[in-house]
Design a protein around this motif. Structure first.
Motif, PDB file in Angstrom:
ATOM      1  N   ASP A   1       0.823  -1.219   0.000  1.00  0.00           N
ATOM      2  CA  ASP A   1       0.000   0.000   0.000  1.00  0.00           C
ATOM      3  C   ASP A   1       0.855   1.265   0.000  1.00  0.00           C
ATOM      4  O   ASP A   1       0.342   2.359  -0.258  1.00  0.00           O
ATOM      5  N   GLU A   2       2.141   1.121   0.284  1.00  0.00           N
ATOM      6  CA  GLU A   2       3.003   2.293   0.406  1.00  0.00           C
ATOM      7  C   GLU A   2       4.209   2.261  -0.530  1.00  0.00           C
ATOM      8  O   GLU A   2       4.861   3.290  -0.736  1.00  0.00           O
ATOM      9  N   GLU A   3       4.530   1.087  -1.076  1.00  0.00           N
ATOM     10  CA  GLU A   3       5.726   0.938  -1.897  1.00  0.00           C
ATOM     11  C   GLU A   3       5.370   0.354  -3.256  1.00  0.00           C
ATOM     12  O   GLU A   3       4.370  -0.349  -3.416  1.00  0.00           O
ATOM     13  N   ASP A   4       6.219   0.638  -4.224  1.00  0.00           N
ATOM     14  CA  ASP A   4       6.082   0.053  -5.556  1.00  0.00           C
ATOM     15  C   ASP A   4       6.681  -1.351  -5.508  1.00  0.00           C
ATOM     16  O   ASP A   4       7.898  -1.525  -5.388  1.00  0.00           O
ATOM     17  N   LEU A   5       5.815  -2.358  -5.594  1.00  0.00           N
ATOM     18  CA  LEU A   5       6.270  -3.748  -5.431  1.00  0.00           C
ATOM     19  C   LEU A   5       7.313  -4.116  -6.480  1.00  0.00           C
ATOM     20  O   LEU A   5       8.337  -4.734  -6.161  1.00  0.00           O
ATOM     21  N   VAL A   6       7.072  -3.745  -7.726  1.00  0.00           N
ATOM     22  CA  VAL A   6       7.998  -4.131  -8.793  1.00  0.00           C
ATOM     23  C   VAL A   6       9.355  -3.468  -8.602  1.00  0.00           C
ATOM     24  O   VAL A   6      10.406  -4.115  -8.694  1.00  0.00           O
ATOM     25  N   ALA A   7       9.338  -2.173  -8.285  1.00  0.00           N
ATOM     26  CA  ALA A   7      10.599  -1.454  -8.096  1.00  0.00           C
ATOM     27  C   ALA A   7      11.383  -2.020  -6.924  1.00  0.00           C
ATOM     28  O   ALA A   7      12.614  -2.191  -7.010  1.00  0.00           O
ATOM     29  N   ARG A   8      10.692  -2.322  -5.822  1.00  0.00           N
ATOM     30  CA  ARG A   8      11.377  -2.877  -4.652  1.00  0.00           C
ATOM     31  C   ARG A   8      11.917  -4.272  -4.949  1.00  0.00           C
ATOM     32  O   ARG A   8      13.040  -4.628  -4.541  1.00  0.00           O
ATOM     33  N   ALA A   9      11.142  -5.098  -5.633  1.00  0.00           N
ATOM     34  CA  ALA A   9      11.604  -6.456  -5.953  1.00  0.00           C
ATOM     35  C   ALA A   9      12.851  -6.400  -6.824  1.00  0.00           C
ATOM     36  O   ALA A   9      13.804  -7.173  -6.630  1.00  0.00           O
ATOM     37  N   ARG A  10      12.867  -5.474  -7.767  1.00  0.00           N
ATOM     38  CA  ARG A  10      14.050  -5.350  -8.631  1.00  0.00           C
ATOM     39  C   ARG A  10      15.241  -4.799  -7.861  1.00  0.00           C
ATOM     40  O   ARG A  10      16.390  -5.217  -8.083  1.00  0.00           O
ATOM     41  N   ALA A  11      14.988  -3.857  -6.956  1.00  0.00           N
ATOM     42  CA  ALA A  11      16.085  -3.305  -6.153  1.00  0.00           C
ATOM     43  C   ALA A  11      16.719  -4.382  -5.279  1.00  0.00           C
ATOM     44  O   ALA A  11      17.949  -4.463  -5.144  1.00  0.00           O
ATOM     45  N   ILE A  12      15.889  -5.233  -4.685  1.00  0.00           N
ATOM     46  CA  ILE A  12      16.386  -6.299  -3.813  1.00  0.00           C
ATOM     47  C   ILE A  12      17.224  -7.298  -4.606  1.00  0.00           C
ATOM     48  O   ILE A  12      18.207  -7.851  -4.095  1.00  0.00           O
ATOM     49  N   THR A  13      16.860  -7.518  -5.862  1.00  0.00           N
ATOM     50  CA  THR A  13      17.518  -8.547  -6.680  1.00  0.00           C
ATOM     51  C   THR A  13      18.517  -7.966  -7.668  1.00  0.00           C
ATOM     52  O   THR A  13      18.894  -8.640  -8.645  1.00  0.00           O
ATOM     53  N   GLY A  14      18.958  -6.747  -7.446  1.00  0.00           N
ATOM     54  CA  GLY A  14      19.940  -6.146  -8.336  1.00  0.00           C
ATOM     55  C   GLY A  14      19.431  -5.896  -9.738  1.00  0.00           C
ATOM     56  O   GLY A  14      20.210  -5.941 -10.709  1.00  0.00           O
ATOM     57  N   GLY A  15      18.116  -5.687  -9.842  1.00  0.00           N
ATOM     58  CA  GLY A  15      17.514  -5.385 -11.126  1.00  0.00           C
ATOM     59  C   GLY A  15      16.959  -6.583 -11.876  1.00  0.00           C
ATOM     60  O   GLY A  15      16.258  -6.430 -12.875  1.00  0.00           O
ATOM     61  N   ALA A  16      17.242  -7.787 -11.411  1.00  0.00           N
ATOM     62  CA  ALA A  16      16.861  -8.985 -12.164  1.00  0.00           C
ATOM     63  C   ALA A  16      15.396  -9.350 -12.014  1.00  0.00           C
ATOM     64  O   ALA A  16      14.777  -9.894 -12.925  1.00  0.00           O
TER      65      ALA A  16
END
Length: 329
Positions: free
Chosen positions: A198-213
């Protein structure tokens, strides 16, 4: 006579009734269980309302999980004795082998002697969550060390089980929850990362956690409009395992991410594991080993007495819990 929870019509929690019922002796291949505790599952709520693959035959019993004492053995049952403390891997039919009650006849083939260190409450909270998560992550998605796994509805009992299993095999657990209030509890439960959708962009955070992958695996029980977002969060060649339909809204198919990234979508039920003796044996071994070494431990949110089964279902549907709801008998 025994006190048994049944439904005589579809509806909300108020249709659950405690009836006095004559329970027959166990049939061939069955065990008569004196129930000490039972775990609640969202599937039972869906069954009660008619939004489930299996339809009730009224008056219908319900309930997938239980822990208790072996009271009698049906013809052909070996390997168990009267007085054994056991718990139940959810059988294939909720209507034939409902567990909500003081007594239940259950299939011996899915009955397990659990570790003596477990309380009745904990033992009733083991098998649905861990078999469901194990089957999806290990048997279906072949999650391995270092894989990023996105777990939605992560504060549910199955979500927490998925976090523990992901951590146990050395993969990266990413828990998604809608509200900030549950984020700290998910970190305490072992999630390596938490995304508050509800507060974060799920896709952007998932990519940030995985180094963009992007993540290799998504484990989701919701579907609906968020399905397309989850597809965007997947890495090239990723797999989305869908094990529920909690969203009342339609589920759009994410065609372009599927084509571009070569994604796999797998509809999944725990029954895939229960139907396959080899897979079920592997699941039991993995789960019992994890319970013994402490890497797997059921999280109990709240315990209700048997007479409050209606209130327990209301609490289940409020979606406030973190972990398992258990009813003691």
């Amino acid at each position: 006579m025994a006190r048994i929870v049944r439904i005589h019509e579809l509806g909300g929690p108020e249709v659950l009734r405690i009836d006095e019922v004559e329970v027959p002796p166990p049939g061939p291949g069955e065990i008569r269980l004196r129930v000490k505790a039972l775990g609640l599952n969202r599937a039972e709520s869906m069954f009660r309302t008619g939004y489930y693959p299996e339809s009730p035959e009224f008056p219908a019993r319900l309930g997938y999980e239980a822990a208790g004492v072996v009271e009698a053995l049906g013809p052909g049952v070996t390997g168990f004795a009267v007085g054994d403390a056991v718990s139940l891997v959810p059988p294939l039919s909720i209507t034939r082998w409902g567990t909500y009650g003081e007594v239940a006849n259950v299939p011996a083939e899915v009955t397990v002697r659990h570790p003596e260190t477990l309380s009745w409450t904990e033992a009733a909270a083991v098998w649905m969550q861990y078999v469901t998560a194990y089957g999806a992550l290990i048997e279906v998605a072949s999650v391995g060390r270092g894989d990023a796994v996105l777990i939605t509805a992560a504060s549910s009992s199955v979500g927490l089980a998925a976090i523990q299993i992901t951590n146990r095999i050395g993969a990266i657990s990413i828990a998604a929850t809608r509200i900030t209030a549950k984020a700290a509890a998910l970190r305490d439960a072992g999630a390596a990362h938490v995304i508050v959708t509800d507060e974060e962009d799920l896709v952007a955070r998932a990519r940030a956690i995985t180094g963009g992958a992007g993540v290799r695996v998504v484990f989701d029980p919701v579907a609906g409009p968020s399905f397309a977002t989850l597809a965007e969060a997947l890495a090239q060649g990723g797999i989305l395992v869908e094990y529920g339909a909690l969203s009342p809204e339609p589920t759009p198919f994410p065609l372009f991410p599927t084509l571009v990234k070569g994604l796999t979508f797998k509809g999944y039920q725990y029954k895939e594991i229960v139907r396959d003796p080899a897979r079920l044996d592997r699941a039991k071994h993995f789960i019992l080993e994890g319970l013994a070494d402490g890497s797997l431990k059921p999280v109990i949110d709240r315990v209700f007495p048997f007479d409050q089964i209606v209130e327990a279902h209301r609490y289940l549907e409020a979606n406030q819990q973190i972990g398992k709801i258990v009813v003691t008998v």
